[in-house]
Design an enzyme around this catalytic site. Structure first.
Site, short mmCIF file in Angstrom:
data_model
loop_
_atom_site.label_atom_id
_atom_site.label_comp_id
_atom_site.label_asym_id
_atom_site.label_seq_id
_atom_site.Cartn_x
_atom_site.Cartn_y
_atom_site.Cartn_z
N SER A 195 5.03 -6.87 -1.30
CA SER A 195 4.56 -7.00 0.08
C SER A 195 5.01 -8.34 0.66
O SER A 195 4.82 -9.38 0.04
CB SER A 195 3.02 -6.92 0.09
OG SER A 195 2.55 -7.19 1.40
N ALA A 196 5.58 -8.32 1.85
CA ALA A 196 6.13 -9.55 2.45
C ALA A 196 5.04 -10.54 2.86
O ALA A 196 5.22 -11.75 2.73
CB ALA A 196 7.00 -9.21 3.66
N HIS A 197 3.91 -10.03 3.35
CA HIS A 197 2.93 -10.96 3.93
C HIS A 197 2.14 -11.74 2.90
O HIS A 197 1.30 -12.58 3.24
CB HIS A 197 2.00 -10.25 4.93
CG HIS A 197 0.93 -9.40 4.34
ND1 HIS A 197 -0.35 -9.85 4.13
CD2 HIS A 197 0.93 -8.11 3.93
CE1 HIS A 197 -1.10 -8.87 3.63
NE2 HIS A 197 -0.33 -7.81 3.49
N THR A 239 0.85 -1.20 0.00
CA THR A 239 0.00 0.00 0.00
C THR A 239 0.88 1.25 0.00
O THR A 239 0.71 2.16 -0.82
CB THR A 239 -0.93 0.02 1.23
OG1 THR A 239 -1.79 -1.12 1.16
CG2 THR A 239 -1.77 1.28 1.28
N CYS A 269 -10.34 -5.85 1.70
CA CYS A 269 -10.56 -4.44 2.01
C CYS A 269 -11.99 -4.03 1.76
O CYS A 269 -12.45 -3.03 2.28
CB CYS A 269 -9.65 -3.57 1.16
SG CYS A 269 -8.01 -4.24 1.00
C1 LIG Z 1 -2.14 -7.11 -0.62
C2 LIG Z 1 -2.02 -6.21 -1.79
C3 LIG Z 1 -1.66 -4.86 -1.63
C4 LIG Z 1 -1.45 -4.24 -0.28
O1 LIG Z 1 -0.31 -4.74 0.34
P1 LIG Z 1 -0.06 -4.45 1.89
O2 LIG Z 1 1.35 -4.88 2.10
O3 LIG Z 1 -1.05 -5.28 2.63
O4 LIG Z 1 -0.24 -2.99 2.12
C5 LIG Z 1 -1.53 -4.09 -2.76
N1 LIG Z 1 -1.74 -4.61 -3.98
C6 LIG Z 1 -2.10 -5.89 -4.17
C7 LIG Z 1 -2.30 -6.40 -5.56
C8 LIG Z 1 -2.25 -6.73 -3.08
O5 LIG Z 1 -2.62 -7.99 -3.28
#
Ligand SMILES: *Cc1c(COP(=O)(O)O)cnc(C)c1O
Length: 385
Positions: free
Chosen positions: A203-205, A76, A327
Site C-alpha cells: 500500500s502506497a499510503h 485491501t 478500521c
Molecule cells: C493499511 C493496511 C492494509 C490496507 O491497506 P489500504 O491500502 O489502506 O487498503 C492492509 N493490511 C495492513 C497490514 C495494513 O496495515
C-alpha cells in the site's frame, strides 16, 4: 492551540513533498494526463511510459521484476485479489486456506467470505509475542491447502514474522504463499529475490505515497489469481480499470525514495521510539505488547495498567495516536489482536499504539513521553479506570 504531534504513521502517512511534485505533473492539460491505455497518440504513450517507470521503481524496492507488479487501489484490494483469486484459481470446493487470527481485516474478512462459500480456513493463533511460527504453518498444511496467507508486519503491534522461514516451508510443501506486507514495505528492507513469496500486498499510503493506490506482487511462474475486477483486461488481465497515472507515479516516487532512505530512516525511527520508551520507564504498570525483538522500528503498542486507553487517547491533546486499528476504533470490543495475545480485556482496553515516521523531529520523543506521563498520572490520580 498548536497542532498535536502526529504519532499515527501506522494508520497513514502524509505524502512526501517529492511525491506530490511528481503527481502534480500528471493531471492538467499541459501535463501528463493521458490514458496509459491509449496507444494511438503521444498522450497515451507518455502516460504509459510513466506508469512503467513507476513499476520498475516499485519492483526494485522489493527485489522483484517489473512484470510481477499489478497495480490495485491499495492493500485491501490486493489482499482480496490474492486470497479470493487464488482460491478461485485452485478450483476445488472446498479448498483449504491457512491464515492467522491477527491478520488485517482485509485478510480476515476475505477468508471469512470464503468460509461462507464452503471453503475451509485454518486460523493460526499467534504465540504470546504475537508471532506466527513456520512450524505452525507446516503442521497446518494438508493435501488440499490452496493458499497460506500470513502478514509480514502487524499493523497494531508492529511485530514482524519470520517470512523467510514460512516461505521455505511453503516452497517445500508446494503451497502458494501470500504475504500482506503493507506495514513492511518501505519500512524494512524486503528482497523477494531471496525469499520465495508468491503474492505480496503493498500500500502506497503507508510509506509516504498517496492513498488509493497499491500493488499486488505476483511471482512469475506461480499460478495466477483469478481477477476480481473484470473489464478491459488491464494489468495482464488481473485487474481491469483505467490506470490512475498520478497515483501510480506517486507510488513509484515513494518507492524510489524508500529504496534510498529506508535503512537510514529505520535507524532514526528506532532511536526515537527507544528514547520515547526509555522516558516512559518512570511510570509503573507499563508493558509493551508483542515481541520486543521482532518488530518494526517506529512502532510500539503499550498497555497502561489502571487506565482506559480511549480516555487516555482523548486526554493527550498534544499527540495524535490511536488504539491501533483505524478500521475498528469505533467498536466497543477490545482489539482482537491484543485479545489473541492473551491480554485481559482491561489491559487490551488500556493499550495505545504510538508510531513514529519520517516527519517527526528529534524532540518529538521527549515531548510525547512528557504528555503520556502527565496524562497517565492525572488519570490514575483521579482513580479513573
Ligand atoms: C493499511 C493496511 C492494509 C490496507 O491497506 P489500504 O491500502 O489502506 O487498503 C492492509 N493490511 C495492513 C497490514 C495494513 O496495515
Amino acid at each position: 492551540m498548536p497542532e498535536p504531534i502526529y504519532l499515527d504513521y501506522a494508520a497513514t502517512t502524509p505524502v512526501d513533498p517529492r511525491v506530490l511534485e511528481k503527481m502534480r505533473a500528471c493531471l492538467l492539460a499541459e501535463g501528463n494526463f493521458g490514458n496509459p491505455a491509449s496507444s494511438t497518440h503521444i498522450f497515451g504513450w507518455r502516460a504509459s511510459e510513466s506508469v512503467e517507470e513507476a513499476r520498475v521503481e516499485l519492483a526494485e524496492l522489493i527485489g522483484a521484476d517489473a512484470r510481477e507488479i499489478v497495480w490495485t487501489s491499495g492493500a485491501t484490494e490486493s489482499d482480496n485479489l490474492a486470497i479470493k483469486g487464488m482460491v478461485e484459481a485452485n478450483g476445488k470446493l472446498p479448498a483449504h486456506i491457512i491464515t492467522s487470527r491477527i491478520e488485517h481485516k482485509a485478510v480476515i474478512d476475505s477468508c471469512k467470505h470464503l468460509e461462507s462459500l464452503g471453503h475451509r480456513v485454518t486460523w493460526l493463533a499467534p504465540d504470546a509475542d504475537g508471532l506466527i511460527s513456520a512450524d505452525a504453518v507446516d503442521s497446518a498444511i494438508g493435501e488440499d491447502t490452496a493458499l497460506v496467507s500470513i502478514m509480514s508486519a502487524n499493523n497494531e503491534i508492529g511485530t514482524v514474522n519470520d517470512i523467510s522461514g514460512i516461505a521455505e516451508v511453503c516452497e517445500r510443501r508446494d503451497v502458494p504463499l501470500h504475504v500482506d506486507a503493507a506495514q513492511m514495505v518501505g519500512k524494512l528492507p524486503t528482497d523477494l529475490a531471496a525469499v520465495k513469496v508468491d503474492l505480496m500486498s503493498i500500500s502506497a499510503h503507508k510509506f509516504y505515497g498517496p492513498k488509493g493506490i497499491g500493488a499486488l506482487y505476483v511471482r512469475r511462474g506461480t499460478t495466477k489469481p483469478h481477477p476480481q475486477i473484470h473489464g478491459g483486461g488491464h494489468e495482464f488481465g488481473l485487474r481491469s480499470g483505467t490506470l490512475a497515472t498520478h497515483q501510480i507515479v506517486g507510488m513509484g516516487e515513494a518507492a524510489r525514495i524508500a529504496r534510498i532512505e529506508t535503512s537510514g530512516e529505520a535507524v532514526r525511527l528506532k532511536n526515537l521510539r527507544d528514547e520515547f520508551l526509555q522516558r516512559l520507564l518512570v511510570l509503573d504498570g507499563v508493558r509493551i505488547n508483542g515481541s520486543e525483538q521482532h518488530r518494526l522500528p517506529g512502532l510500539v503498542n503499550i498497555a497502561f495498567e489502571q487506565v482506559d486507553g480511549e480516555t487516555l487517547i482523548n486526554a493527550m491533546t498534544g499527540i495524535a495516536v490511536s488504539n491501533g486499528s483505524a478500521c475498528t476504533s469505533a467498536s466497543v470490543e477490545p482489539s482482537y489482536v491484543l485479545s489473541e495475545l492473551g491480554l485481559a480485556d482491561e489491559l487490551a482496553f488500556g493499550s495505545v499504539r504510538f508510531s513514529f515516521g519520517r516527519f517527526n523531529q528529534a524532540g518529538d520523543a521527549a515531548l510525547a513521553a512528557e504528555e503520556v506521563i502527565r496524562v497517565v498520572r492525572t488519570l490514575r490520580g483521579a482513580g479513573n479506570l
